[in-house]
Design an enzyme around this catalytic site. Sequence first.
Site, PDB file in Angstrom:
ATOM      1  N   HIS A  94      38.631  41.301  94.479  1.00 18.15           N
ATOM      2  CA  HIS A  94      38.655  42.662  95.020  1.00 18.15           C
ATOM      3  C   HIS A  94      39.655  42.806  96.155  1.00 18.15           C
ATOM      4  O   HIS A  94      39.952  43.909  96.590  1.00 18.15           O
ATOM      5  CB  HIS A  94      37.263  43.056  95.520  1.00 18.15           C
ATOM      6  N   ASP A 137      30.881  39.993  77.859  1.00 16.77           N
ATOM      7  CA  ASP A 137      30.590  40.363  79.250  1.00 16.77           C
ATOM      8  C   ASP A 137      29.259  41.082  79.359  1.00 16.77           C
ATOM      9  O   ASP A 137      29.010  42.045  78.630  1.00 16.77           O
ATOM     10  CB  ASP A 137      31.688  41.298  79.782  1.00 16.77           C
TER      11      ASP A 137
HETATM   12  N1  GLN Z   1      36.449  41.157  80.895  1.00 22.54           N
HETATM   13  C1  GLN Z   1      36.367  42.156  81.911  1.00 22.54           C
HETATM   14  C2  GLN Z   1      37.608  42.122  82.770  1.00 22.54           C
HETATM   15  O1  GLN Z   1      38.146  41.092  82.984  1.00 22.54           O
HETATM   16  C3  GLN Z   1      35.152  41.966  82.778  1.00 22.54           C
HETATM   17  C4  GLN Z   1      34.986  43.079  83.766  1.00 22.54           C
HETATM   18  C5  GLN Z   1      33.701  43.022  84.534  1.00 22.54           C
HETATM   19  O2  GLN Z   1      33.011  42.030  84.550  1.00 22.54           O
HETATM   20  N2  GLN Z   1      33.335  44.072  85.201  1.00 22.54           N
HETATM   21  O3  GLN Z   1      38.058  43.112  83.285  1.00 22.54           O
END
Ligand code: GLN
Length: 762
Positions: free
Chosen positions: A694, A599
């Site tokens: 969200h 990420d």
């Molecule tokens: N792998 C993380 C999650 O799924 C990615 C979080 C993010 O991109 N902020 O929570």
Amino acid sequence: MTITHNLGFPRIGAQRELKKALEAYWKNELDETALLAVGKALRARHWAVQRDAGLDLIPAGDFAWYDQMLNMTVLLGAIPERFGFQGTTTLSRYFQLARGNAQQPAMEMTKWFDTNYHYLVPEFRETTEFHLGSSWLFDEVAEAKALGINVKPVLIGPLTYLYLGKEKQDGFCRLDLLPRLIPVYRHILALLKAQGVEWVQLDEPVLALDLPPEWVDALAGTYASLSQECPKILLTTYFDSVDNHAELLKALPVSGLHLDLVRDPLQVHAFIREFPADKVLSAGIVDGRNIWINNLPASLQILDELHAALGERLWIAPSCSLLHVPVDLAQECRLDADIKSWMAFATQKLEEVVTLAHGVTQGKQDIAAQVARTNSILENRLFSTLCYDPAVHQRISALKAADENRASPFPDRIAAQQRRFRLPPFPTTTIGSFPQTETIRSARASYRQGRLSPEQYRTAMQAEIRHAVAKQEELGLDVLVHGEAERNDMVEYFGEQLKGFAFTEHGWVQSYGSRCVKPPILHGDVSRPQPMTVEWSLYAQSLTGKPVKGMLTGPITILQWSFVRNDIPRADTALQIALAIRDEVLDLEKAGIGIIQIDEAALREGLPVKRRDWAHYLDWAVRAFRISTGGVQDTTQIHTHMCYSEFNDILPAISAMDADVITIETSRSDMELLEAFRIFHYPNDIGPGVYDIHSPRVPSQEEMLRRMHKACDVIPPERLWINPDCGLKTRNWPEVEQALRNMVAVAQALRNTWPENAPVRA
Ligand code: GLN
Ligand code: ZN
């Protein structure tokens, strides 16, 4: 005497008192009177801390119940019409603007320059009018005065206020609102003057951006008109150099200019030449963005030179508001003593400002003890094994160009990967996390407090993984994840297992509203003593025949969300983290994990304030990512994930990262981002997020299908994946199940219409 002052103090409280009071108030556990009392007590305490430190001028108006930009919106009476509020602002309405209500979503939030603080974005229409909308600022000034505080009210300047807002209507430019805005500022300034205020601080940090010429042109007229009936104006800039505007700024009818000499000490040269006799120059010399002690001798060298030229017209301050650092280091009892001695939080930074002023005016003997202490601390840090690890440096110097390249180009890799994984067209996956339930949180808390043994904790987490894997199989997803139950935070989790990081107990910094973060302290050379995630991933993989993605946080995101050392360049630290992640990637691969996601949620926010510095940053940031991933075989598939849509300008860099698959946030802008892909042909696989995680709303099949059709328009379908916008940790299981069930159905529908003659996945 040299005047010392401060641009802003953290408002949240050393014990996060404001956060706790706000959340209790929102839950109706605290009434408004009690909330108001908490705010008042915090302001009084923070003013006292600053006065006792010996500052001459102390800010008011830096306090906010939620955000300083929202305070301005309310002060200027610029409340978005859509809320339908009339008359003066109440606390309850203020929070509706910040958090939304049953009819209206909250005002949009975005990052404050290159910080991790979020402000509420002003909304402008052609018809937007301004008027004095609240008395809070004046009340706070009166409050400070009653306490005997020598107060300097702080306002966001008119250009910054307008520039950071957004037009909510086509066909006009928010700069056109300036003539309507200026009279309200003048009114505010006149009222402050009537309150007996001598100095007022107007923040214009947008001057450090690449500001369009028409905005720069508006500066002189604006300040000429503001400076009529008002206190003396200190115009503050921060976060980068403003030397390109030096002549313009020197000619402004203001009484002082503040420069960020931490971000760019050299800019002072452009100002000091013929600095106008009627102005003061405020030197922002103590770093308001990081937590290391000030190098007093180095600062004194700069300040002495300035003092020789300016005499009493030199002021001394932190570089920017101290909002971005924690309140008080004295509360930290568990930090390693050496590491603690290297650090200064807001309270300590005030002492540094005052010490420097003494050194400049009273002579060096006065502060000999502090300088000697600084020298010995800096020397201790320089030679400390907590900082310096020769093995890390050897590895870095042994790096070869080949280390940052995958063995084969993408077309060959994806073909090899497809032979291995046999994924259907439009493969489905998720971004990593599944709901962080109360059970998970309390298991983690018990483990931290020693009420669960490591064994019991492992058993509890394995149960969560079993649950997540079973659900994903049942839903029919193609590439599974283990769910990240064991992680509270995507950076802290790794920081805790890496060498070179330390953690504070109370080092909280406001991120937005009542939300605070506690960034890890990255103090030394970084390495990875042992595998960090392999066991969890392997356990998940042992439960299913489908591929399970390994899940890591990338070097730039770890860097960006930590307090980073200032004794070596950020680029070097990024490279060290990259090597640590590379070790983890290779261990995952060796253990048989075939798909690994790294990420980089913060890659974009790390972009420097000025465009001229972008290329260099992107260069080392991309290299760090490539070092993390370059060691794997062709058959190992590298994913990356980014959760923001404004990356049109950095698409070439994103493609240079050369991940096999990128998953990105696109649904909130309804795939607007994809337009960029029409122009820039991104070469590898892409999963444009098909729904916004969200919101608790369950997305329908139709809307996701419509989004995928849009995506198919600009990206060859054989390179498309289907996934949500981001991780699902903030959702609950029933929502997640329904949403993913719909998402899988969409993939199925698309596969059913997959044309016979379409190119198949490799
Ligand atoms: N792998 C993380 C999650 O799924 C990615 C979080 C993010 O991109 N902020 O929570
Ligand atoms: Zn994300």
